[in-house]
Design a protein around this motif. Sequence first.
Motif, PDB file in Angstrom:
ATOM      1  N   ILE A   1       3.557   6.716   1.821  1.00 15.87           N
ATOM      2  CA  ILE A   1       2.450   7.314   2.582  1.00 15.87           C
ATOM      3  C   ILE A   1       1.815   6.280   3.507  1.00 15.87           C
ATOM      4  O   ILE A   1       1.544   6.561   4.684  1.00 15.87           O
TER       5      ILE A   1
ATOM      6  N   THR B   1       3.146 -11.233   0.810  1.00 14.43           N
ATOM      7  CA  THR B   1       1.951 -11.723   1.488  1.00 14.43           C
ATOM      8  C   THR B   1       1.127 -12.538   0.493  1.00 14.43           C
ATOM      9  O   THR B   1       0.718 -12.010  -0.540  1.00 14.43           O
TER      10      THR B   1
ATOM     11  N   GLY C   1      12.251   1.317   5.528  1.00 17.08           N
ATOM     12  CA  GLY C   1      11.781   0.179   4.747  1.00 17.08           C
ATOM     13  C   GLY C   1      11.139   0.594   3.430  1.00 17.08           C
ATOM     14  O   GLY C   1      10.572  -0.223   2.718  1.00 17.08           O
ATOM     15  N   ASN C   2      11.235   1.879   3.121  1.00 17.50           N
ATOM     16  CA  ASN C   2      10.650   2.387   1.870  1.00 17.50           C
ATOM     17  C   ASN C   2      11.712   3.143   1.086  1.00 17.50           C
ATOM     18  O   ASN C   2      12.093   4.249   1.461  1.00 17.50           O
TER      19      ASN C   2
ATOM     20  N   GLU D   1       2.014   3.906  15.000  1.00 19.26           N
ATOM     21  CA  GLU D   1       2.806   3.009  15.859  1.00 19.26           C
ATOM     22  C   GLU D   1       3.497   3.760  16.986  1.00 19.26           C
ATOM     23  O   GLU D   1       4.063   3.150  17.893  1.00 19.26           O
TER      24      GLU D   1
ATOM     25  N   GLY E   1       9.664  -1.711  -0.299  1.00 15.73           N
ATOM     26  CA  GLY E   1       8.543  -1.095   0.402  1.00 15.73           C
ATOM     27  C   GLY E   1       7.508  -0.414  -0.478  1.00 15.73           C
ATOM     28  O   GLY E   1       6.523   0.113   0.038  1.00 15.73           O
ATOM     29  N   ALA E   2       7.691  -0.428  -1.793  1.00 20.84           N
ATOM     30  CA  ALA E   2       6.728   0.238  -2.674  1.00 20.84           C
ATOM     31  C   ALA E   2       5.343  -0.397  -2.568  1.00 20.84           C
ATOM     32  O   ALA E   2       4.335   0.242  -2.857  1.00 20.84           O
TER      33      ALA E   2
ATOM     34  N   THR F   1       3.816  -1.409   0.130  1.00 22.81           N
ATOM     35  CA  THR F   1       3.296  -1.362   1.501  1.00 22.81           C
ATOM     36  C   THR F   1       1.797  -1.062   1.550  1.00 22.81           C
ATOM     37  O   THR F   1       1.327  -0.085   0.962  1.00 22.81           O
TER      38      THR F   1
ATOM     39  N   TYR G   1      12.409   4.490  11.044  1.00 28.72           N
ATOM     40  CA  TYR G   1      11.158   3.750  10.838  1.00 28.72           C
ATOM     41  C   TYR G   1      10.554   3.971   9.456  1.00 28.72           C
ATOM     42  O   TYR G   1       9.522   3.401   9.129  1.00 28.72           O
ATOM     43  N   MET G   2      11.188   4.797   8.652  1.00 24.31           N
ATOM     44  CA  MET G   2      10.782   4.938   7.245  1.00 24.31           C
ATOM     45  C   MET G   2      11.822   4.313   6.321  1.00 24.31           C
ATOM     46  O   MET G   2      11.748   4.463   5.100  1.00 24.31           O
TER      47      MET G   2
ATOM     48  N   SER H   1       3.242   3.771   4.756  1.00 27.87           N
ATOM     49  CA  SER H   1       4.225   3.541   5.803  1.00 27.87           C
ATOM     50  C   SER H   1       4.259   4.717   6.779  1.00 27.87           C
ATOM     51  O   SER H   1       4.381   4.526   7.993  1.00 27.87           O
TER      52      SER H   1
ATOM     53  N   GLN I   1      -1.970  -2.826  10.230  1.00 27.51           N
ATOM     54  CA  GLN I   1      -0.506  -2.892  10.328  1.00 27.51           C
ATOM     55  C   GLN I   1       0.110  -2.822   8.936  1.00 27.51           C
ATOM     56  O   GLN I   1      -0.371  -3.465   8.012  1.00 27.51           O
ATOM     57  N   ARG I   2       1.220  -2.075   8.818  1.00 24.21           N
ATOM     58  CA  ARG I   2       1.861  -2.001   7.501  1.00 24.21           C
ATOM     59  C   ARG I   2       2.629  -3.290   7.215  1.00 24.21           C
ATOM     60  O   ARG I   2       3.360  -3.795   8.079  1.00 24.21           O
ATOM     61  N   VAL I   3       2.451  -3.798   6.027  1.00 29.51           N
ATOM     62  CA  VAL I   3       3.158  -5.011   5.588  1.00 29.51           C
ATOM     63  C   VAL I   3       3.560  -4.861   4.121  1.00 29.51           C
ATOM     64  O   VAL I   3       3.060  -3.990   3.406  1.00 29.51           O
ATOM     65  N   ASN I   4       4.485  -5.723   3.692  1.00 28.94           N
ATOM     66  CA  ASN I   4       4.861  -5.769   2.281  1.00 28.94           C
ATOM     67  C   ASN I   4       3.887  -6.699   1.569  1.00 28.94           C
ATOM     68  O   ASN I   4       3.917  -7.911   1.790  1.00 28.94           O
TER      69      ASN I   4
END
Lengths: 214, 326, 714
Positions: free
Chosen positions: A165, A120, A189-190, A174, A104-105, A107, A186-187, A167, A113-116
């Motif tokens: 941040i 991508t 992923g980081n 969200e 997740g660094a 993000t 929900y945090m 995220s 929307q938050r994505v990796n």
Amino acid sequence: MENEKFGMDARQQTDLKDPSRRSFIKQSSLLTAVALTPATALKAAEDHLDEQIAGVLEKLPLRMEVNGEMHNLSVEPRATLLDILREEMDLTGTKKGCDHGQCGACTVHVDGQRVNSCLTLGIMVNGKKVTTIEGLAKGDVLHPMQEAFLKHDGFQCGYCTPGQIMSAVACINEGHANSEGEIREYMSGNICRCGAYPNIVNAIMDVKNGGMEA
Amino acid sequence: MKQFQYVKASSNAGVITAISKPGTKIIAGGTNLVDLMKRGVTAPDRLVDITHLPLKSINITGKGLHIGALALNSVVAENALVVEKHPLLAMALKAGASPQLRNMATVGGNMMQRTRCTYFYDTAMPCNKRAPGTGCGAIGGINRMHAIFGTSSKCIAVHPSDMCVALAALDATVIIAGPKGQRTLQFTEFHRLPGEHPELDNHLATGEMILSVEIPDNNFAKNSYYLKVRDRQSYAFALVSVAAALDIQNGVIRGARLAMGGVAHKPWRLFEVEKSLIGKKPTEENFAQAAQLAMQGAKAYEYNAFKLKLAPATIAEALKHASGLV
Amino acid sequence: MEEAIKTAIPSSADGMSRIDGRAKVTGKAKYAAEYRPDGLAYGVLAGSTIAKGTVTAIDIARAEKAPGVLAVVTHFNSPKVPGHQKPKKPTKKAGPILVFNDNVIHYNGQPIAMVIADTYERALYAASLVKATYNKQAHDTKPPSDISMGIAPWGKDSVRGEADAWKNAPFKLEQEYVIPTEVHNPMELHAIIAKWDGADKLTVWDKTQGTQATRDDIAKAFNIPAANVQVIAKFVGGAFGSALQVWPHEIAAILGAKLVRRPVKLVLHRQDMFTSVGHRPYTWQKVGIGATADGKLVGITHEAVGQTSTYEDFAEGPINVSKGLYACPNVTTRYKLLSLNIGTPTWMRGPGEATGAFALESALDELSYQVKIDPVQLRLINYAKVDPENGKPYSSKYLDEAYKMGADQIGWENRRQEAGAVKKDGWLVGYGMGGGMFGAYRDSATVKAVMRADGTLLLQTAVTDIGPGTGTAMVLIAADIMGLPADKIKFEMGDSSLPNAPMQGGSATTATVGGAVYDACTELKQKFQKLIGNGGTDNPDYAKILSDKNLAGLDVTTQSSLGADAQNKYSMQAWSVHFTRVLVHPATGVVKIDKVVSVADSGKVISQKTARSQLIGGAIGGIGMALMEDAIIDHRYGRYVNNNFADYHVPVNADIPQMEALFVNKPDSHINAMGAKGMAEISLIGMAAAVANAVFNATGKRVRDLPITPDKLI
């Protein structure tokens, strides 16, 4: 043809005159003819021929809005958004921690929307809006989440922090910041190897309770 | 990563034509495919981006709830219809990956994701799934995360999805389009067991693409639960997971649906256990007894024997949650 | 120093925020890989796929022809690194890997080639085209499983009192404890940018815990004057020990930059972080411990075998805790190393002491159930008032207070001495505690303090900050002495060209650099006081004095270290104790950490906010150690199978409850003028045992081989 939309540069325009390229486009008439990797290069790659040939032309135009500013770039389709941000655009606030969607660094927000960004492909962000950590503050005025991370020491080494941040802002937007437990989930992923998690939760709770404006 | 050609398709037909050509793959969320390409596990010559195709809708049809292949995992998990009609699916989705990944991953992509078997991912290791004929690294290797059901001498990998476990339990069907037109497949028939061809994950034929999944109406919304047991509280693959759905009327179980994750090459539906629960009262004893039926035919390897114990325990626990005992 | 340090329960908002926090929350903080010298090229390493043998050939033809490739370096074509001479006298082990020096493979993943290209994507792809062939030999990666294996790095056993006296005690036990290989895995990947500024002049931006040690090692390797090498590490994205030395990838990048005559950036991949930048070694331990009926320890025998590489020995101190933590008359320790085909281990936070504390503090917990004495009480019964190894008094020790603070805060009175007795909502509830100690070191450092015309203070030293908040603590020390607000003080660091400072490691930075900041500021202030005469004032107006005296500024450069006297007289240690409450699901074996109270006795707290974060962070590292961390090798291939963040689990946010960090906060008047001791290591030491002991208290299941995963509890 959508080529105009992409504002192809002269080099790529010229390339369209390449006969092998034209025939390629013809045979894939059911595909929207977006800017394509030149067939010569592709052929070389497929047949493992001289790799040097493939190096001549292999970029596509990428138009994206980053932190409110429109950018026209030329990128290899294999380049990830993360590497484009860091290496092409010098936006090094977005971090590479694992490069595989496992930490997740990297993000960022794409269209809010938050994505990796490490998973991508840059080219797939064409026409979209990207927000990175550099785009969060308004001039010298920090975003409330940045202020809260400072106040609650939501980091130590600071390396995972931009991702945390980005995220965290998304977590509130969200609607997933209604309790400490929900924030933790929900945090998750980081990853933070320094172990600032409780402070991060406190920062998010603080912003949430203070009525953060998105 | 090898250089590849990137194209966008203007229609489903365009996609089908494109992927009929060898070396072409569909890309949507990319969360698994880009990872596999980075590791050299797969090296397509061409990617077809389908993210702009109109396959995102979630709506009610005559056959139940229709979910487009491009609906994002995060969107499906929060969708009001899904939450109301099939909370099991929402729970399973939220148990998977991370919020960021769920914002990228699509329903179709989730179904197409490949095993997380470490031998599959490391190109320096043998793996029949990645490179047929090279052997299975996990058999005789580090197989703590691996399958106990439906394995073969060629492969003991598990399918990593949570979403698929719920869809298998909920009798979903998969709508597929291909060169010969559309067809429908039971979700439980979509993924394969490894057998002699572990390189094949599912029953999609060349040139076929997933359009949507459909979940028939049911009476399980009130009593369903997804329980995922893992090595940490979040952002980890399942040791064992269970999707449990019960139709309880007047204190008696009228219908049951159960599927397990983390135990097989496909979501592992527990038909026998379901049958045994019909007409029973939702009690801890009945659940524990039923759970044991799930273990027929289970086979453990050096490091995953604990699953023989963990699986029935998780089934019973999931049923307790689903029925409101916990 | 901050005025009101809360000794009650500090919250995350208490205390001054980090001086570099703004840079970190805005993305402006620049880490090693984030500089852009002109003409930057990208290096990517290719690693061996065998664990032992020789490289017979490397096919680089396709890689060389790939687009954008500037060079493909292997041992076949590499110019020799001047300082990479094989030792003249053949010793048992040749020492660190000399990258691209020869064809010998010592471990799986060892760098065998480097591709340099004009873009990262091109370098990465070309590296995948490099194909090596090997002459494979039988490898051994299987870790030790008893003391008969391995060789003793320090010779004989250490025996205090009577050897193996525990065997004669009325209450006794002997158990084996295993810590698997753990990997530092800081979030920032190890990275370097190397830029040659001339034939013998070099600038590197590097992930390192010591700019000057790195400078010296690089200068030696390339046979150039140290003064010609500048190492910059302004921000370091965690390290936990992994950046305490120069690794082969750093030499490779510098070599590559010379070869292609362009600056080269080389960032390791996450999988390389498992093989090529050290790890906490797998360590097998056996503890025999015995006590009388009233809980008095009769003897401890602590044996440990750690793994090391075949080419280099790495020894640490897992047995140290048994020598020093308790007043036990008879202590026998044995330590051995087993050489395997792995990369050399290195210090990882808490280092060996954390490994040892897991064994000792677990054993003590087991003993407490035998003698039926509360674990805290058992520790107090055996409280060491002087250093049991040498009889020296402690420079300060308030561990008994720490025990009490922690026990009160966790609600220790709710713990039941029988295991498996407490249930809540279908979960088993257990309490556990474990503590540890670590030497309180103070090295030598030099600080330059410059008062500028505008009345702002500049402090300069070469130290790095890998996360604890060094700069923030230093500013607080300076602010206190100078009577200046913190925002008038700038702390410049992370550059080898600044005044001398040691590596950030061994919990010594605050004591060492802080001591030098204290001395430099004291000296500078005195200089001002002399200027104005009459003994001066306590709060000089520096800007006015400079202006009155027509000076542009005033500076001092002060070297400072611990006096020999203090060192000889006192045993200097820092202490910690962790208390945990855990929930264990009886059916699925899932462990949830419900509450944690960590207490540090590390002297005076300088920076409350960052100290609290550091203590919590270390404890979370301990939770990872207890519940999930385990780097696994498939010994058939000698290759890591979970070398990524999906399969090598570290705690995520959902694993961590609110954590409470308490400080005894009493100064140690002997170590430095501030009375501050380091706390990086003690933050982690003892935590794994605190969790394991709580799991036993909850379930009656004693897990002696970490990590405690669900499968071990069903």
